[in-house]
Design a protein around this motif. Sequence first.
Motif, PDB file in Angstrom:
ATOM      1  N   ARG A 101       0.839  -1.205   0.000  1.00  0.00           N
ATOM      2  CA  ARG A 101       0.000   0.000   0.000  1.00  0.00           C
ATOM      3  C   ARG A 101       0.877   1.259   0.000  1.00  0.00           C
ATOM      4  O   ARG A 101       0.605   2.219  -0.723  1.00  0.00           O
ATOM      5  CB  ARG A 101      -0.915  -0.013   1.221  1.00  0.00           C
ATOM      6  CG  ARG A 101      -1.831   1.192   1.322  1.00  0.00           C
ATOM      7  CD  ARG A 101      -2.685   1.113   2.569  1.00  0.00           C
ATOM      8  NE  ARG A 101      -3.607   2.245   2.662  1.00  0.00           N
ATOM      9  CZ  ARG A 101      -4.444   2.443   3.665  1.00  0.00           C
ATOM     10  NH1 ARG A 101      -4.502   1.571   4.664  1.00  0.00           N
ATOM     11  NH2 ARG A 101      -5.241   3.493   3.681  1.00  0.00           N
ATOM     12  N   GLN A 124      -5.520  -6.721  -6.872  1.00  0.00           N
ATOM     13  CA  GLN A 124      -6.501  -6.882  -5.808  1.00  0.00           C
ATOM     14  C   GLN A 124      -7.751  -7.606  -6.300  1.00  0.00           C
ATOM     15  O   GLN A 124      -8.375  -8.364  -5.558  1.00  0.00           O
ATOM     16  CB  GLN A 124      -6.879  -5.517  -5.224  1.00  0.00           C
ATOM     17  CG  GLN A 124      -7.763  -5.616  -3.988  1.00  0.00           C
ATOM     18  CD  GLN A 124      -7.892  -4.296  -3.261  1.00  0.00           C
ATOM     19  OE1 GLN A 124      -7.184  -3.339  -3.556  1.00  0.00           O
ATOM     20  NE2 GLN A 124      -8.793  -4.245  -2.293  1.00  0.00           N
ATOM     21  N   ARG A 131      -4.946  -6.462  -0.641  1.00  0.00           N
ATOM     22  CA  ARG A 131      -4.378  -5.427  -1.499  1.00  0.00           C
ATOM     23  C   ARG A 131      -3.184  -5.972  -2.291  1.00  0.00           C
ATOM     24  O   ARG A 131      -2.647  -7.032  -1.936  1.00  0.00           O
ATOM     25  CB  ARG A 131      -3.912  -4.240  -0.649  1.00  0.00           C
ATOM     26  CG  ARG A 131      -5.033  -3.450   0.008  1.00  0.00           C
ATOM     27  CD  ARG A 131      -4.456  -2.356   0.882  1.00  0.00           C
ATOM     28  NE  ARG A 131      -5.490  -1.560   1.508  1.00  0.00           N
ATOM     29  CZ  ARG A 131      -6.049  -0.492   0.972  1.00  0.00           C
ATOM     30  NH1 ARG A 131      -5.671  -0.096  -0.241  1.00  0.00           N
ATOM     31  NH2 ARG A 131      -6.985   0.184   1.606  1.00  0.00           N
TER      32      ARG A 131
END
Length: 231
Positions: A101, A124, A131
């Motif tokens: 992220r 994703q 993620r």
Amino acid sequence: MSGTDTGALGALLLADARLPTGGHAHSATLEAALEAGMPEDRIADYMRARLATVARTEAAAAVVALRAAGRPDPDYGPVQEALAARTPGRALREASASLGRGLARLARRVDAAHPAVCALPTAQAATPGLRPLRPVVLGALGAVFGMTAEQTARAVLYEDAQTVTAAALKLRPGDPLTAVRRLLDLSADIEGSVRVAAETDAPHGIPAHSAPLIDRWAEAHARETRRLFVA
């Protein structure tokens, strides 16, 4: 952005511990290993074991993501699925997604319109609820910077070793030169894994080198309420 001009610079950027992607909050499970009783004098062995197992798997996945990013319509789904399957521990998958992220945020800041960055949601989509994993995003960033497969793999492996080294100085304070020596002594191990990873050209070719004890330590660490590092 010219890949010819930025490939080497991108590799240096990704190897810089000051890069604000959240890596400083992770110890590559070293904290859990020491808490479980691993002697301090085995830290170099721990780093070597990671380079031959989980880090090599991640480096190969990053290379496959880099190759996927170079196609006309990038799709990271297959490499995301393959890497998730090769990361059996939930704690390690979540840690990788957390680091991914931060890297995705960096990628968008560098070049949000680049096809390699725009395609990140495909990762994703392949693993709902998870993620894009760190190596997948590193592959996308490698494409943005015009990095080679070797540069991308080396960035992954060096960062893994450097994460352990930096964490060791906080967990077992000592002479920083000892940490530098550990890294230098592992250069042959890093380059050996670079060669293996750089030759990987498809998701099914990503090595499934497991490290069950690291998986177990990571799961135990995730349940701890008193800890210095997130993972």
